[in-house]
Design a protein around this motif. Structure first.
Motif, PDB file in Angstrom:
ATOM      1  N   GLN A 104       0.435 -11.767  -2.075  1.00  8.79           N
ATOM      2  CA  GLN A 104       0.305 -11.933  -3.517  1.00  8.79           C
ATOM      3  C   GLN A 104       1.315 -11.033  -4.231  1.00  8.79           C
ATOM      4  O   GLN A 104       1.449  -9.855  -3.888  1.00  8.79           O
ATOM      5  N   PRO A 105       2.020 -11.551  -5.226  1.00  4.66           N
ATOM      6  CA  PRO A 105       3.063 -10.773  -5.890  1.00  4.66           C
ATOM      7  C   PRO A 105       2.539  -9.614  -6.716  1.00  4.66           C
ATOM      8  O   PRO A 105       3.324  -8.789  -7.192  1.00  4.66           O
ATOM      9  N   THR A 106       1.234  -9.526  -6.882  1.00  3.45           N
ATOM     10  CA  THR A 106       0.624  -8.457  -7.680  1.00  3.45           C
ATOM     11  C   THR A 106       0.449  -7.151  -6.902  1.00  3.45           C
ATOM     12  O   THR A 106      -0.187  -6.222  -7.399  1.00  3.45           O
ATOM     13  N   SER A 107       1.001  -7.096  -5.675  1.00  4.78           N
ATOM     14  CA  SER A 107       0.922  -5.868  -4.863  1.00  4.78           C
ATOM     15  C   SER A 107       2.334  -5.346  -4.584  1.00  4.78           C
ATOM     16  O   SER A 107       2.805  -5.376  -3.446  1.00  4.78           O
ATOM     17  N   PRO A 108       3.027  -4.843  -5.600  1.00  6.66           N
ATOM     18  CA  PRO A 108       4.436  -4.466  -5.419  1.00  6.66           C
ATOM     19  C   PRO A 108       4.661  -3.202  -4.601  1.00  6.66           C
ATOM     20  O   PRO A 108       5.785  -2.945  -4.161  1.00  6.66           O
ATOM     21  N   LEU A 109       3.625  -2.399  -4.383  1.00  5.12           N
ATOM     22  CA  LEU A 109       3.790  -1.161  -3.627  1.00  5.12           C
ATOM     23  C   LEU A 109       3.643  -1.385  -2.127  1.00  5.12           C
ATOM     24  O   LEU A 109       3.934  -0.487  -1.331  1.00  5.12           O
ATOM     25  N   ARG A 110       3.225  -2.566  -1.742  1.00  4.47           N
ATOM     26  CA  ARG A 110       3.145  -2.940  -0.329  1.00  4.47           C
ATOM     27  C   ARG A 110       4.574  -3.077   0.236  1.00  4.47           C
ATOM     28  O   ARG A 110       5.442  -3.663  -0.385  1.00  4.47           O
ATOM     29  N   THR A 111       4.813  -2.510   1.421  1.00  7.95           N
ATOM     30  CA  THR A 111       6.146  -2.495   2.016  1.00  7.95           C
ATOM     31  C   THR A 111       6.223  -3.428   3.217  1.00  7.95           C
ATOM     32  O   THR A 111       5.197  -3.943   3.686  1.00  7.95           O
ATOM     33  N   VAL A 112       7.430  -3.603   3.736  1.00  5.00           N
ATOM     34  CA  VAL A 112       7.597  -4.424   4.938  1.00  5.00           C
ATOM     35  C   VAL A 112       6.843  -3.809   6.113  1.00  5.00           C
ATOM     36  O   VAL A 112       6.338  -4.531   6.987  1.00  5.00           O
ATOM     37  N   GLU A 113       6.723  -2.473   6.143  1.00  5.98           N
ATOM     38  CA  GLU A 113       5.967  -1.829   7.223  1.00  5.98           C
ATOM     39  C   GLU A 113       4.497  -2.241   7.177  1.00  5.98           C
ATOM     40  O   GLU A 113       3.855  -2.410   8.222  1.00  5.98           O
ATOM     41  N   ASP A 114       3.951  -2.414   5.978  1.00  6.89           N
ATOM     42  CA  ASP A 114       2.563  -2.860   5.839  1.00  6.89           C
ATOM     43  C   ASP A 114       2.417  -4.315   6.299  1.00  6.89           C
ATOM     44  O   ASP A 114       1.455  -4.671   6.979  1.00  6.89           O
TER      45      ASP A 114
END
Length: 230
Positions: A104-114
């Protein structure tokens, strides 16, 4: 044989809480760009697609390298449309993938590592479903319902625990990453059931933008992260 993995980014127009939310600039780039760029860096994901009915969102997504193989039908872009209906439609349009990742685009702090951590956990555990969670900031053991101003504990306890250390650790969905085997998802039509496992993320990466205040908090955190990196 390497499994084929499809990432779906659902983003409709008409946000009520934050007008134009999905393409509103956040720390210098459109909100949706943070998710697209993280997904495109994944070592597991084979294809990143957008599901949207909005021409502006589609154009911005393409500018950031997201695949847009279809325009979402208007009837699947209503206030009461479920995310699962959107996912099912996207799977129908893009067949032959072994796993589905919902971002979901509303989680901008999520990284590729996550993203990769959640996918890897599902594969290593041979699970059908894995979702990202974070330790709950407020324990439900200290929550109440109210009826005519009378308080009733949400969770019944023999004895009220007054120290947080005595309470069980509880987790909440943070909305950042959902992964599933396609076959299992088509059957269950949900990422959540008794077979779902959790991938833990820290609270500071678990903001889900729903309000202007959420937007401002994420903007501050992203700007701070950029300052630390420079």
């Amino acid at each position: 044989m390497k499994p084929k993995i499809l990432a779906i980014i659902p983003a409709r127009g008409g946000s009520k809480g934050v007008p134009g939310k999905n393409i509103k600039k956040l720390a210098g780039r459109p909100l949706i760009a943070w998710t697209i760029e993280a997904a495109k860096c994944s070592q597991y994901i084979d294809r990143v697609i957008l599901s949207s009915e909005d021409p502006q969102i589609i154009e911005v997504a393409k500018q950031y390298g997201c695949d847009v193989p279809f325009t979402r039908p208007k009837e699947l872009a209503q206030d009461d449309t479920s995310t699962m209906d959107v996912i099912m439609h996207a799977i129908e349009q893009c067949k032959d993938f072994d796993y589905i990742v919902l971002l979901q685009p509303t989680s901008p702090l999520r990284t590729v590592e996550d993203i990769d951590g959640c996918i890897q956990k599902l594969i290593e555990n041979k699970a059908d479903f894995c979702v990202s969670v974070t330790e709950a900031a407020k324990s439900p053991y200290w929550m109440y319902t109210m009826n005519n101003d009378r308080m009733s504990p949400l969770m019944q306890q023999e004895q009220m625990k007054t120290r947080r250390q005595e309470l069980p650790v509880v987790f909440a969905l943070n909305g950042a990453v959902y992964v599933a085997k396609t076959e299992a998802l088509l059957t269950e039509k949900s990422f959540l059931n008794e077979r779902t496992i959790g991938y833990t993320m820290p609270q500071e990466k678990s903001f889900d933008i729903d309000t202007v205040t959420d937007f401002k908090i994420c903007e501050y955190l992203l700007a701070d992260n950029n300052n630390d990196a420079s």
